[in-house]
Design a protein around this motif. Structure first.
Motif, PDB file in Angstrom:
ATOM      1  N   LEU A  61       0.831  -1.204   0.000  1.00  0.00           N
ATOM      2  CA  LEU A  61       0.000   0.000   0.000  1.00  0.00           C
ATOM      3  C   LEU A  61       0.866   1.254   0.000  1.00  0.00           C
ATOM      4  N   LEU A  62       1.867   1.289   0.863  1.00  0.00           N
ATOM      5  CA  LEU A  62       2.761   2.452   0.900  1.00  0.00           C
ATOM      6  C   LEU A  62       3.447   2.663  -0.442  1.00  0.00           C
ATOM      7  N   LEU A  63       3.949   1.595  -1.017  1.00  0.00           N
ATOM      8  CA  LEU A  63       4.617   1.694  -2.320  1.00  0.00           C
ATOM      9  C   LEU A  63       3.660   2.207  -3.391  1.00  0.00           C
ATOM     10  N   SER A  64       2.411   1.749  -3.356  1.00  0.00           N
ATOM     11  CA  SER A  64       1.435   2.183  -4.357  1.00  0.00           C
ATOM     12  C   SER A  64       1.124   3.671  -4.239  1.00  0.00           C
ATOM     13  N   LEU A  65       1.346   4.229  -3.063  1.00  0.00           N
ATOM     14  CA  LEU A  65       1.102   5.661  -2.835  1.00  0.00           C
ATOM     15  C   LEU A  65       2.370   6.497  -3.002  1.00  0.00           C
ATOM     16  N   GLY A  66       3.455   5.854  -3.418  1.00  0.00           N
ATOM     17  CA  GLY A  66       4.688   6.574  -3.708  1.00  0.00           C
ATOM     18  C   GLY A  66       5.665   6.699  -2.551  1.00  0.00           C
ATOM     19  N   TYR A  67       5.407   6.027  -1.449  1.00  0.00           N
ATOM     20  CA  TYR A  67       6.332   6.070  -0.318  1.00  0.00           C
ATOM     21  C   TYR A  67       7.478   5.099  -0.573  1.00  0.00           C
ATOM     22  N   THR A  68       8.675   5.502  -0.178  1.00  0.00           N
ATOM     23  CA  THR A  68       9.872   4.699  -0.436  1.00  0.00           C
ATOM     24  C   THR A  68      10.545   4.198   0.836  1.00  0.00           C
ATOM     25  N   HIS A  69      10.267   4.837   1.968  1.00  0.00           N
ATOM     26  CA  HIS A  69      10.920   4.493   3.238  1.00  0.00           C
ATOM     27  C   HIS A  69       9.880   4.376   4.351  1.00  0.00           C
ATOM     28  N   LEU A  70      10.065   3.380   5.186  1.00  0.00           N
ATOM     29  CA  LEU A  70       9.242   3.184   6.368  1.00  0.00           C
ATOM     30  C   LEU A  70      10.180   3.146   7.574  1.00  0.00           C
ATOM     31  N   ILE A  71       9.966   4.066   8.504  1.00  0.00           N
ATOM     32  CA  ILE A  71      10.762   4.132   9.734  1.00  0.00           C
ATOM     33  C   ILE A  71       9.830   3.763  10.878  1.00  0.00           C
ATOM     34  N   VAL A  72      10.214   2.782  11.675  1.00  0.00           N
ATOM     35  CA  VAL A  72       9.345   2.298  12.748  1.00  0.00           C
ATOM     36  C   VAL A  72      10.039   2.433  14.092  1.00  0.00           C
ATOM     37  N   GLN A  73       9.462   3.246  14.962  1.00  0.00           N
ATOM     38  CA  GLN A  73       9.884   3.303  16.362  1.00  0.00           C
ATOM     39  C   GLN A  73       8.949   2.350  17.080  1.00  0.00           C
ATOM     40  N   HIS A  74       9.474   1.167  17.477  1.00  0.00           N
ATOM     41  CA  HIS A  74       8.610   0.095  17.966  1.00  0.00           C
ATOM     42  C   HIS A  74       8.576  -0.055  19.478  1.00  0.00           C
ATOM     43  N   GLY A  75       9.284   0.759  20.228  1.00  0.00           N
ATOM     44  CA  GLY A  75       9.242   0.667  21.682  1.00  0.00           C
ATOM     45  C   GLY A  75       9.565  -0.732  22.163  1.00  0.00           C
ATOM     46  N   SER A  76       8.779  -1.256  23.080  1.00  0.00           N
ATOM     47  CA  SER A  76       9.024  -2.594  23.621  1.00  0.00           C
ATOM     48  C   SER A  76       8.340  -3.691  22.810  1.00  0.00           C
ATOM     49  N   SER A  77       7.656  -3.326  21.737  1.00  0.00           N
ATOM     50  CA  SER A  77       7.032  -4.340  20.876  1.00  0.00           C
ATOM     51  C   SER A  77       8.108  -5.136  20.150  1.00  0.00           C
ATOM     52  N   ASN A  78       7.827  -6.382  19.894  1.00  0.00           N
ATOM     53  CA  ASN A  78       8.753  -7.246  19.166  1.00  0.00           C
ATOM     54  C   ASN A  78       8.847  -6.784  17.713  1.00  0.00           C
ATOM     55  N   PHE A  79      10.057  -6.674  17.218  1.00  0.00           N
ATOM     56  CA  PHE A  79      10.285  -6.302  15.823  1.00  0.00           C
ATOM     57  C   PHE A  79      11.334  -7.250  15.267  1.00  0.00           C
ATOM     58  N   PRO A  80      10.894  -8.315  14.570  1.00  0.00           N
ATOM     59  CA  PRO A  80      11.845  -9.313  14.083  1.00  0.00           C
ATOM     60  C   PRO A  80      12.816  -8.736  13.056  1.00  0.00           C
ATOM     61  N   ALA A  81      14.066  -9.127  13.144  1.00  0.00           N
ATOM     62  CA  ALA A  81      15.108  -8.611  12.247  1.00  0.00           C
ATOM     63  C   ALA A  81      14.768  -8.846  10.785  1.00  0.00           C
ATOM     64  N   GLU A  82      14.119  -9.971  10.484  1.00  0.00           N
ATOM     65  CA  GLU A  82      13.788 -10.252   9.086  1.00  0.00           C
ATOM     66  C   GLU A  82      12.784  -9.264   8.515  1.00  0.00           C
ATOM     67  N   ALA A  83      12.085  -8.534   9.369  1.00  0.00           N
ATOM     68  CA  ALA A  83      11.139  -7.525   8.885  1.00  0.00           C
ATOM     69  C   ALA A  83      11.856  -6.372   8.197  1.00  0.00           C
ATOM     70  N   LEU A  84      13.120  -6.183   8.506  1.00  0.00           N
ATOM     71  CA  LEU A  84      13.870  -5.082   7.906  1.00  0.00           C
ATOM     72  C   LEU A  84      14.125  -5.283   6.418  1.00  0.00           C
ATOM     73  N   THR A  85      14.023  -6.503   5.957  1.00  0.00           N
ATOM     74  CA  THR A  85      14.195  -6.747   4.523  1.00  0.00           C
ATOM     75  C   THR A  85      12.929  -6.377   3.765  1.00  0.00           C
ATOM     76  N   GLY A  86      11.762  -6.554   4.374  1.00  0.00           N
ATOM     77  CA  GLY A  86      10.494  -6.124   3.807  1.00  0.00           C
ATOM     78  C   GLY A  86      10.372  -6.404   2.328  1.00  0.00           C
ATOM     79  N   SER A  87      10.100  -5.355   1.599  1.00  0.00           N
ATOM     80  CA  SER A  87      10.006  -5.416   0.150  1.00  0.00           C
ATOM     81  C   SER A  87      11.308  -4.878  -0.419  1.00  0.00           C
ATOM     82  N   SER A  88      11.690  -5.377  -1.558  1.00  0.00           N
ATOM     83  CA  SER A  88      12.929  -4.880  -2.167  1.00  0.00           C
ATOM     84  C   SER A  88      12.810  -3.406  -2.544  1.00  0.00           C
TER      85      SER A  88
END
Length: 169
Positions: free
Chosen positions: A33-60
């Motif tokens: 959805l973000l890509l379809s709207l022209g966004y190129t970067h997603l920055i996530v401040q996740h606090g104490s929520s779990n954020f798996p390292a593999e999520a950083l690869t996301g979409s190419s």
């Protein structure tokens, strides 16, 4: 060298965690959805929520950066085109003062629904878009965040006048 403009989204959960919001922004359909709207970067401040390292690869095509905490999010907020935030009053005011498009995501698991009240009130006044994790996709697709009213600048004279009226009666 890539000459296309970089459009950035910041997601912030605040000083604790907000698993529902983090899990929503980790979905590949959210990235699409973000890509379809022209966004190129997603920055996530996740606090104490779990954020798996593999999520950083996301979409190419979507660059994803994540961190748990920083002393200040001001620099990040200034550098983005859209802020998706938990409904903490400090984060809301900071984003509004920067005149950034703002989507506020209500954490329905918190007691007393104070976030819902604040989010709804500011949405009714046209300053932000308020949603829940389950309606975030709809909030982004609606594009209402692109036509929000400018939040009024702080006026310290109003506060000073109020103090004067109470202290010097």
């Amino acid at each position: 060298m890539d000459s296309a403009p970089h459009r950035r989204v910041l997601v912030t959960v605040g000083s604790t965690g907000f698993d529902q919001l983090v899990n929503t922004v980790l979905q590949h359909s959210f990235h699409a959805l973000l890509l379809s709207l022209g966004y190129t970067h997603l920055i996530v401040q996740h606090g104490s929520s779990n954020f798996p390292a593999e999520a950083l690869t996301g979409s190419s095509d979507l660059r994803i950066n994540a961190f748990s905490y920083k002393p200040s999010l001001l620099e990040d907020m200034q550098s983005v085109d859209l802020i998706i935030s938990h409904a903490g009053s400090g984060s809301i005011l900071e984003a509004l003062r920067l005149e950034k498009p703002l989507i506020v995501v209500i954490n329905e698991t918190l007691m007393n629904n104070h976030q819902q009240e604040l989010g709804d009130a500011l949405q009714e006044q046209g300053y932000l878009v308020s949603c829940t994790p389950t309606t975030l996709f709809d909030a982004i697709q609606s594009n209402k965040y692109r036509t929000l009213k400018r939040f009024p600048a702080a006026d310290p004279a109003i506060f000073a006048s109020y103090l004067d009226s109470k202290l010097f009666v």
